[in-house]
Scaffold this motif. Structure first.
Motif, PDB file in Angstrom:
ATOM      1  N   TYR A 184       0.861  -1.186   0.000  1.00 41.75           N
ATOM      2  CA  TYR A 184       0.000   0.000   0.000  1.00 41.75           C
ATOM      3  C   TYR A 184       0.898   1.237   0.000  1.00 41.75           C
ATOM      4  O   TYR A 184       1.585   1.497   0.986  1.00 41.75           O
ATOM      5  CB  TYR A 184      -0.914   0.005   1.223  1.00 41.75           C
ATOM      6  CG  TYR A 184      -1.946  -1.099   1.177  1.00 41.75           C
ATOM      7  CD1 TYR A 184      -3.210  -0.872   0.648  1.00 41.75           C
ATOM      8  CD2 TYR A 184      -1.631  -2.378   1.625  1.00 41.75           C
ATOM      9  CE1 TYR A 184      -4.144  -1.895   0.570  1.00 41.75           C
ATOM     10  CE2 TYR A 184      -2.558  -3.411   1.552  1.00 41.75           C
ATOM     11  CZ  TYR A 184      -3.808  -3.156   1.023  1.00 41.75           C
ATOM     12  OH  TYR A 184      -4.728  -4.182   0.934  1.00 41.75           O
ATOM     13  N   PRO A 185       0.929   2.007  -1.093  1.00 40.06           N
ATOM     14  CA  PRO A 185       1.814   3.176  -1.157  1.00 40.06           C
ATOM     15  C   PRO A 185       1.449   4.257  -0.146  1.00 40.06           C
ATOM     16  O   PRO A 185       2.299   5.059   0.245  1.00 40.06           O
ATOM     17  CB  PRO A 185       1.621   3.691  -2.591  1.00 40.06           C
ATOM     18  CG  PRO A 185       1.058   2.533  -3.355  1.00 40.06           C
ATOM     19  CD  PRO A 185       0.234   1.769  -2.369  1.00 40.06           C
ATOM     20  N   HIS A 186       0.163   4.296   0.252  1.00 43.46           N
ATOM     21  CA  HIS A 186      -0.282   5.328   1.189  1.00 43.46           C
ATOM     22  C   HIS A 186      -1.444   4.791   2.004  1.00 43.46           C
ATOM     23  O   HIS A 186      -2.300   4.065   1.496  1.00 43.46           O
ATOM     24  CB  HIS A 186      -0.724   6.589   0.462  1.00 43.46           C
ATOM     25  CG  HIS A 186      -1.483   7.537   1.348  1.00 43.46           C
ATOM     26  ND1 HIS A 186      -0.856   8.293   2.320  1.00 43.46           N
ATOM     27  CD2 HIS A 186      -2.812   7.806   1.444  1.00 43.46           C
ATOM     28  CE1 HIS A 186      -1.770   9.007   2.965  1.00 43.46           C
ATOM     29  NE2 HIS A 186      -2.959   8.732   2.453  1.00 43.46           N
ATOM     30  N   ALA A 187      -1.455   5.140   3.274  1.00 37.20           N
ATOM     31  CA  ALA A 187      -2.605   4.841   4.137  1.00 37.20           C
ATOM     32  C   ALA A 187      -2.647   5.885   5.240  1.00 37.20           C
ATOM     33  O   ALA A 187      -1.613   6.391   5.678  1.00 37.20           O
ATOM     34  CB  ALA A 187      -2.511   3.445   4.734  1.00 37.20           C
ATOM     35  N   ASP A 188      -3.848   6.213   5.686  1.00 35.17           N
ATOM     36  CA  ASP A 188      -3.986   7.189   6.764  1.00 35.17           C
ATOM     37  C   ASP A 188      -3.719   6.564   8.122  1.00 35.17           C
ATOM     38  O   ASP A 188      -3.190   7.210   9.031  1.00 35.17           O
ATOM     39  CB  ASP A 188      -5.398   7.787   6.734  1.00 35.17           C
ATOM     40  CG  ASP A 188      -5.658   8.528   5.439  1.00 35.17           C
ATOM     41  OD1 ASP A 188      -5.071   9.608   5.256  1.00 35.17           O
ATOM     42  OD2 ASP A 188      -6.432   8.020   4.598  1.00 35.17           O
ATOM     43  N   PHE A 189      -4.102   5.287   8.274  1.00 32.20           N
ATOM     44  CA  PHE A 189      -3.851   4.549   9.518  1.00 32.20           C
ATOM     45  C   PHE A 189      -3.361   3.159   9.150  1.00 32.20           C
ATOM     46  O   PHE A 189      -3.974   2.459   8.347  1.00 32.20           O
ATOM     47  CB  PHE A 189      -5.121   4.468  10.365  1.00 32.20           C
ATOM     48  CG  PHE A 189      -4.987   3.601  11.598  1.00 32.20           C
ATOM     49  CD1 PHE A 189      -3.932   3.773  12.479  1.00 32.20           C
ATOM     50  CD2 PHE A 189      -5.923   2.617  11.885  1.00 32.20           C
ATOM     51  CE1 PHE A 189      -3.789   2.989  13.610  1.00 32.20           C
ATOM     52  CE2 PHE A 189      -5.816   1.827  13.026  1.00 32.20           C
ATOM     53  CZ  PHE A 189      -4.739   2.010  13.893  1.00 32.20           C
TER      54      PHE A 189
ATOM     55  N   ALA B  20       8.505   1.444  13.392  1.00 36.06           N
ATOM     56  CA  ALA B  20       7.176   2.032  13.178  1.00 36.06           C
ATOM     57  C   ALA B  20       7.288   3.410  12.535  1.00 36.06           C
ATOM     58  O   ALA B  20       6.484   3.763  11.655  1.00 36.06           O
ATOM     59  CB  ALA B  20       6.424   2.119  14.504  1.00 36.06           C
ATOM     60  N   ALA B  21       8.276   4.190  12.958  1.00 33.16           N
ATOM     61  CA  ALA B  21       8.468   5.529  12.390  1.00 33.16           C
ATOM     62  C   ALA B  21       8.836   5.451  10.909  1.00 33.16           C
ATOM     63  O   ALA B  21       8.380   6.257  10.095  1.00 33.16           O
ATOM     64  CB  ALA B  21       9.559   6.274  13.166  1.00 33.16           C
ATOM     65  N   ARG B  22       9.648   4.468  10.542  1.00 27.88           N
ATOM     66  CA  ARG B  22      10.019   4.303   9.134  1.00 27.88           C
ATOM     67  C   ARG B  22       8.811   3.901   8.293  1.00 27.88           C
ATOM     68  O   ARG B  22       8.627   4.398   7.176  1.00 27.88           O
ATOM     69  CB  ARG B  22      11.132   3.261   9.021  1.00 27.88           C
ATOM     70  CG  ARG B  22      12.478   3.753   9.539  1.00 27.88           C
ATOM     71  CD  ARG B  22      13.460   2.610   9.696  1.00 27.88           C
ATOM     72  NE  ARG B  22      13.733   1.941   8.427  1.00 27.88           N
ATOM     73  CZ  ARG B  22      14.414   0.796   8.332  1.00 27.88           C
ATOM     74  NH1 ARG B  22      14.875   0.206   9.442  1.00 27.88           N
ATOM     75  NH2 ARG B  22      14.628   0.250   7.161  1.00 27.88           N
ATOM     76  N   ILE B  23       7.977   2.998   8.818  1.00 27.52           N
ATOM     77  CA  ILE B  23       6.764   2.610   8.098  1.00 27.52           C
ATOM     78  C   ILE B  23       5.833   3.810   7.963  1.00 27.52           C
ATOM     79  O   ILE B  23       5.248   4.049   6.904  1.00 27.52           O
ATOM     80  CB  ILE B  23       6.066   1.440   8.828  1.00 27.52           C
ATOM     81  CG1 ILE B  23       6.921   0.179   8.725  1.00 27.52           C
ATOM     82  CG2 ILE B  23       4.669   1.201   8.255  1.00 27.52           C
ATOM     83  CD1 ILE B  23       6.394  -0.993   9.528  1.00 27.52           C
ATOM     84  N   GLN B  24       5.711   4.577   9.033  1.00 24.29           N
ATOM     85  CA  GLN B  24       4.867   5.771   9.009  1.00 24.29           C
ATOM     86  C   GLN B  24       5.343   6.748   7.937  1.00 24.29           C
ATOM     87  O   GLN B  24       4.532   7.303   7.180  1.00 24.29           O
ATOM     88  CB  GLN B  24       4.894   6.437  10.386  1.00 24.29           C
ATOM     89  CG  GLN B  24       4.009   7.671  10.500  1.00 24.29           C
ATOM     90  CD  GLN B  24       4.048   8.265  11.911  1.00 24.29           C
ATOM     91  OE1 GLN B  24       4.912   7.935  12.705  1.00 24.29           O
ATOM     92  NE2 GLN B  24       3.099   9.125  12.209  1.00 24.29           N
TER      93      GLN B  24
ATOM     94  N   LYS C 148       3.407   7.548   4.461  1.00 23.18           N
ATOM     95  CA  LYS C 148       2.844   8.881   4.713  1.00 23.18           C
ATOM     96  C   LYS C 148       1.596   8.774   5.583  1.00 23.18           C
ATOM     97  O   LYS C 148       0.590   9.464   5.359  1.00 23.18           O
ATOM     98  CB  LYS C 148       2.521   9.583   3.390  1.00 23.18           C
ATOM     99  CG  LYS C 148       3.722   9.699   2.446  1.00 23.18           C
ATOM    100  CD  LYS C 148       3.327  10.302   1.122  1.00 23.18           C
ATOM    101  CE  LYS C 148       4.494  10.375   0.159  1.00 23.18           C
ATOM    102  NZ  LYS C 148       5.052   9.035  -0.180  1.00 23.18           N
ATOM    103  N   ALA C 149       1.662   7.916   6.582  1.00 23.33           N
ATOM    104  CA  ALA C 149       0.518   7.640   7.446  1.00 23.33           C
ATOM    105  C   ALA C 149       0.469   8.610   8.609  1.00 23.33           C
ATOM    106  O   ALA C 149       1.502   8.917   9.224  1.00 23.33           O
ATOM    107  CB  ALA C 149       0.597   6.205   7.977  1.00 23.33           C
ATOM    108  N   GLY C 150      -0.732   9.067   8.936  1.00 22.71           N
ATOM    109  CA  GLY C 150      -0.887   9.940  10.089  1.00 22.71           C
ATOM    110  C   GLY C 150      -0.674   9.206  11.393  1.00 22.71           C
ATOM    111  O   GLY C 150      -0.132   9.763  12.352  1.00 22.71           O
ATOM    112  N   THR C 151      -1.088   7.937  11.435  1.00 25.04           N
ATOM    113  CA  THR C 151      -0.983   7.140  12.659  1.00 25.04           C
ATOM    114  C   THR C 151      -0.596   5.709  12.306  1.00 25.04           C
ATOM    115  O   THR C 151      -1.072   5.146  11.318  1.00 25.04           O
ATOM    116  CB  THR C 151      -2.317   7.120  13.425  1.00 25.04           C
ATOM    117  OG1 THR C 151      -2.751   8.464  13.658  1.00 25.04           O
ATOM    118  CG2 THR C 151      -2.171   6.405  14.763  1.00 25.04           C
ATOM    119  N   VAL C 152       0.282   5.131  13.135  1.00 24.28           N
ATOM    120  CA  VAL C 152       0.692   3.733  12.982  1.00 24.28           C
ATOM    121  C   VAL C 152       0.515   3.037  14.324  1.00 24.28           C
ATOM    122  O   VAL C 152       0.867   3.597  15.379  1.00 24.28           O
ATOM    123  CB  VAL C 152       2.166   3.627  12.532  1.00 24.28           C
ATOM    124  CG1 VAL C 152       2.647   2.181  12.609  1.00 24.28           C
ATOM    125  CG2 VAL C 152       2.323   4.158  11.120  1.00 24.28           C
ATOM    126  N   ALA C 153      -0.035   1.824  14.278  1.00 27.44           N
ATOM    127  CA  ALA C 153      -0.140   0.990  15.474  1.00 27.44           C
ATOM    128  C   ALA C 153       0.610  -0.312  15.227  1.00 27.44           C
ATOM    129  O   ALA C 153       0.482  -0.917  14.157  1.00 27.44           O
ATOM    130  CB  ALA C 153      -1.600   0.697  15.804  1.00 27.44           C
TER     131      ALA C 153
END
Length: 320
Positions: free
Chosen positions: A191-196, A219-223, A227-232
């Motif tokens: 997924y090139p982009h996701a918000d969460f 997690a920061a690298r994946i974020q 270009k995700a606003g939030t990562v869990a």
């Protein structure tokens, strides 16, 4: 939780039937060293995207589900009977294939899993099936606030589908699961982009081929990459890590008596995604997500779904 009630959520992902065959161990076979089991009973549960839809439907009043069924052994009657009343399903029926069934043989005495067998064909969609799925998504996506993708990597979500979601989803929340059928081939970076983005720690490490690095940095690298606003990132017995552009929060696990971990990650995702979309503070979102995941481990598989009453009572006891 009350603020989530008016959200319109579209869920996309594979429909999965979780079959639990309960038995008791017998004496070891003198021929071939096989572990024999005496079959006692079988239970079926609505899993995969079906379970996520049921969790979300307990908190959001308008839930649409787009999923795939097989033409052979479709289980459609069972599935419709086990979806919440406020879930509106649309099914892509794949000709010549069964609905996915994941069968676990379970020792009834200790509720330990002995074997697992997948009944499925994970061949990617044909061009005709892909066009039919895009049509189903087009018919539903304009009526939603949030698109929640639970991608189990079993052939349903193609690059063309991903591109459509990236372009058309008003808010895209994604999990790309690593499992026995796709390990090494299916990571969140498809997924090139996701918000969460919501993954477990093994999925996060596999995505970046980083076995020992600091999980917050991963997690920061994946974020950054998505270009995700939030990562869990769920951390198993260590709880969860959630981060947005401002902060990172580590929340402990709340499970005390674990019956079955199947479905706990889906339960976590099903509540945190609407919370993130609705701007619930990160610390509160993580607390609710971990509590939901903990509740999901207290029963077998996806035998039931976590509702607001269960969650509020559990959080009250935690805060007490």
């Amino acid at each position: 939780l009350d603020s989530l009630r008016g959200l319109r959520v579209l869920i996309l992902g594979e429909a999965i039937i979780d079959q639990y065959d309960f038995g008791e161990r017998m004496d070891g076979s003198p021929k071939g060293g096989v572990l024999p089991m005496r079959h006692l009973s079988t239970e079926l549960f609505a899993g995969g995207s079906l379970a996520c839809a049921n969790h979300v439907a307990n908190f959001c009043s308008n839930v649409r589900l787009v999923a795939n069924l097989g033409f052979t052994s479709s289980y459609e009657g069972f599935i419709r009977e086990h979806l919440s009343a406020n879930v509106q399903p649309s099914f892509l029926v794949r000709d010549g294939m069964p609905t996915i069934v994941k069968r676990r043989e379970v020792d009834r005495t200790y509720l330990t899993k002995v074997t697992e067998t997948y009944f499925m064909d994970d061949t990617p969609l044909s061009l005709g099936e892909e066009s039919a799925l895009l049509q189903l998504l087009s018919e539903n996506i304009d009526e939603t606030d949030l698109v929640l993708v639970v991608d189990y990597g079993h052939g349903l979500i193609t690059p063309r589908i991903v591109n459509f979601l990236e372009q058309e989803a008003p808010f895209l929340a994604v999990n790309a699961q690593t499992n026995s059928a796709n390990k090494g081939y299916h990571v969140i970076h498809r997924y090139p982009h996701a918000d969460f983005v919501c993954v477990d720690h093994q999925e996060a490490r596999l995505t970046l081929r980083d076995k020992h690095g600091d999980i917050n940095e991963i997690a920061a690298r994946i974020q950054n990459d998505l270009k995700a606003g939030t990562v869990a990132v769920t951390l198993g017995h260590k709880g969860s890590l959630m981060r947005n552009t401002d902060t990172a929060v580590v929340t402990p696990v709340f499970s005390k008596k674990v019956v079955d971990t199947i479905g706990a990650g889906d339960a976590f995702l099903s509540l945190t995604a609407p919370c993130v979309f609705n701007g619930v503070p990160l610390e509160v979102t993580a607390l609710l997500g971990n509590a939901t995941g903990a509740l999901a481990t207290t029963y077998l598989g996806n035998k039931k779904s976590v509702n607001a009453t269960m969650l509020c009572n559990f959080v009250t006891s935690l805060l007490g």
